[in-house]
Design an enzyme around this catalytic site. Structure first.
Site, PDB file in Angstrom:
ATOM      1  N   LYS A   1       0.826  -1.209   0.000  1.00  0.00           N
ATOM      2  CA  LYS A   1       0.000   0.000   0.000  1.00  0.00           C
ATOM      3  C   LYS A   1       0.860   1.259   0.000  1.00  0.00           C
ATOM      4  O   LYS A   1       0.357   2.343  -0.327  1.00  0.00           O
ATOM      5  CB  LYS A   1      -0.930   0.009   1.208  1.00  0.00           C
ATOM      6  CG  LYS A   1      -2.079  -0.987   1.138  1.00  0.00           C
ATOM      7  CD  LYS A   1      -3.030  -0.801   2.307  1.00  0.00           C
ATOM      8  CE  LYS A   1      -4.200  -1.779   2.254  1.00  0.00           C
ATOM      9  NZ  LYS A   1      -3.799  -3.143   2.641  1.00  0.00           N
TER      10      LYS A   1
ATOM     11  N   HIS B   1      -4.447   2.569  -0.768  1.00  0.00           N
ATOM     12  CA  HIS B   1      -5.388   1.600  -0.195  1.00  0.00           C
ATOM     13  C   HIS B   1      -6.585   1.458  -1.121  1.00  0.00           C
ATOM     14  O   HIS B   1      -7.391   2.378  -1.246  1.00  0.00           O
ATOM     15  CB  HIS B   1      -5.820   2.082   1.180  1.00  0.00           C
ATOM     16  CG  HIS B   1      -6.577   1.065   1.973  1.00  0.00           C
ATOM     17  ND1 HIS B   1      -6.971  -0.161   1.465  1.00  0.00           N
ATOM     18  CD2 HIS B   1      -7.031   1.079   3.258  1.00  0.00           C
ATOM     19  CE1 HIS B   1      -7.617  -0.836   2.390  1.00  0.00           C
ATOM     20  NE2 HIS B   1      -7.666  -0.098   3.484  1.00  0.00           N
TER      21      HIS B   1
ATOM     22  N   PHE C   1     -12.978  -1.789   8.389  1.00  0.00           N
ATOM     23  CA  PHE C   1     -13.817  -1.070   9.343  1.00  0.00           C
ATOM     24  C   PHE C   1     -14.979  -1.968   9.755  1.00  0.00           C
ATOM     25  O   PHE C   1     -15.559  -2.682   8.937  1.00  0.00           O
ATOM     26  CB  PHE C   1     -14.385   0.202   8.712  1.00  0.00           C
ATOM     27  CG  PHE C   1     -13.401   1.340   8.605  1.00  0.00           C
ATOM     28  CD1 PHE C   1     -12.140   1.260   9.165  1.00  0.00           C
ATOM     29  CD2 PHE C   1     -13.751   2.511   7.954  1.00  0.00           C
ATOM     30  CE1 PHE C   1     -11.242   2.319   9.074  1.00  0.00           C
ATOM     31  CE2 PHE C   1     -12.870   3.578   7.851  1.00  0.00           C
ATOM     32  CZ  PHE C   1     -11.617   3.487   8.410  1.00  0.00           C
TER      33      PHE C   1
END
Length: 413
Positions: A335, A340, A399
């Site tokens: 990354k 990302h 998340f």
């Protein structure tokens, strides 16, 4: 455990290139894909850069009518799927349509379409909303359209688990082949979320780097001065195949997908669990599923987003799982170059692990200028490593506390 599952095709559209070869060369060269945003005018935003796909021409894969009706994330997915299927070189040796499945993960789906259609609704009224609005933006449309294009009538769905989406897609595809429900799976992820609304949302939650004056230096996983991740977009799809089917048609085999571990943090909507507890369990479950010992692992393509809390938690989890061997393996973060890719990150990084096994090279983690003493693993700082890789892990954490680890091994008959 069921049947063995191998990788026979790869396709990529990334911030570093429009193919597997271009992306791989960019990674080994340590080239950053970050630059000022060109897709729209970002001047009113606090963050004005990202890792966009560059010079992409959808008309190489679809016609003009389709291009108008397909969101950019779907266009990327189609391009990567075309590459992967061509790379697998079936040459008439595909199984029956009912034995081919498609699972494509996307964390956000067609948000560009969503924003555009909302503007039309608010400025010109409901009659101006496109009749294609809904099928353009729903995340599952990539799996649906690609199944239509390929005539694939087997298992077909979308995984949506934020930044773990395409890692879940790969893992679920593994299980379907192992259990005998499919012989071939087209799987991975696609994302095109560099839009004004998405940038504003991630920026306002303080998740993004704000290095507007030096975008190429902004993504710096494990560096002491990291200040957030850099948005990226693109797609990466792989062809997974039952070993007996692959060998029966004389397929080239890149590697073998041998492990899939997943867990939930059950802790916080965005922050990782303290000490990377959920990540630790995902890695342990992956090793157990693959029947691997920690010492077997040569490289981990980390989630490594360049966020202060996330990087430190992942390093601690790796130390807890691998003990003394943690200092011997390479824990890099690509990354640092690609940014990302959110829901597509897991697919891209798994494919990169496969390429490390094939080529015996490990891409660097760039922008390592001020090593963080709390992130003291070997991340291949700034320069690629030449090293035989027999086993690689790929970590993806999303998340909501979604954690996935995948294990790929050098193929041995």
């Amino acid at each position: 455990m069921g049947r063995r599952v191998v990788v026979t095709g790869l396709g990529m559209v990334s911030p570093l290139g429009l193919s597997v070869t271009e992306t791989w060369q960019g990674l080994l060269a340590g080239r950053s894909g970050a630059a000022p945003i060109q897709r729209f005018d970002p001047s009113n935003l606090d963050v004005r850069f990202g890792c966009e796909v560059k010079n992409f021409d959808p008309l190489k894969f679809i016609d003009r009518k389709e291009a108008k009706r397909y969101d950019l994330f779907l266009q990327y997915a189609i391009a990567a799927a075309e590459q992967a299927v061509a790379d697998a070189a079936f040459n008439g040796a595909r199984p029956a349509p009912e034995r081919i499945g498609v699972i494509i993960g996307s964390g956000i789906g067609g948000i560009m379409t969503f924003e555009e259609q909302c503007k039309l609704y608010l400025t010109q009224g409901p009659n101006r909303v496109s009749p294609f609005f809904v099928p353009m933006f729903i995340p599952d449309i990539a799996a649906g359209v690609i199944s239509i294009r390929l005539g694939a009538k087997g298992p077909n769905f979308c995984t949506v688990s934020a930044c773990a989406s395409s890692a879940h897609a790969l893992g679920e595809s593994l299980r379907l082949i192992q259990s005998g429900e499919a012989d071939v799976m087209v799987t991975g992820g696609a994302e095109a979320a560099i839009t004004p609304l998405a940038i504003a949302g991630f920026s306002n939650m303080k998740a993004l780097s704000t290095r507007n004056e030096a975008p190429e230096c902004a993504s710096r996983p494990f560096d002491k001065e990291r200040d957030g991740f850099v948005m990226g977009d693109g797609a990466a799809l792989v062809i997974l195949e039952a070993l007996e089917h692959a060998t029966s048609r004389g397929a080239r085999i890149y590697g073998e997908l041998v492990g899939y571990g997943m867990s939930a943090d059950a802790y916080h909507i965005t922050q990782p669990a303290p000490g990377g507890e959920g990540a630790r369990r995902a890695m342990l479950e992956c090793l157990r599923d693959a029947k691997l010992n920690p010492a077997d692992v040569a490289v981990i393509n980390t989630h490594g987003t360049s966020t202060p809390h996330g990087d430190a938690a992942e390093v601690q989890a790796i130390k807890d799982v691998f003990g003394d061997h943690a200092s011997q393996l390479v824990a890099n973060s690509t990354k640092s170059m690609t940014g990302h890719l959110l829901g597509a990150a897991g697919g891209l990084e798994f494919a990169i692990c496969v390429l490390s096994i094939v080529h015996g090279e490990i891409p660097p983690t760039i922008n390592q200028e001020h090593p963080d003493p709390d992130c003291d693993l070997n991340c291949a700082p700034n320069i690629k490593l030449k090293r035989r890789v027999d086993v690689a892990l790929s970590n993806s954490f999303g998340f909501g506390g979604h954690n996935v680890t995948l294990a790929v091994r050098r193929f041995e008959a």
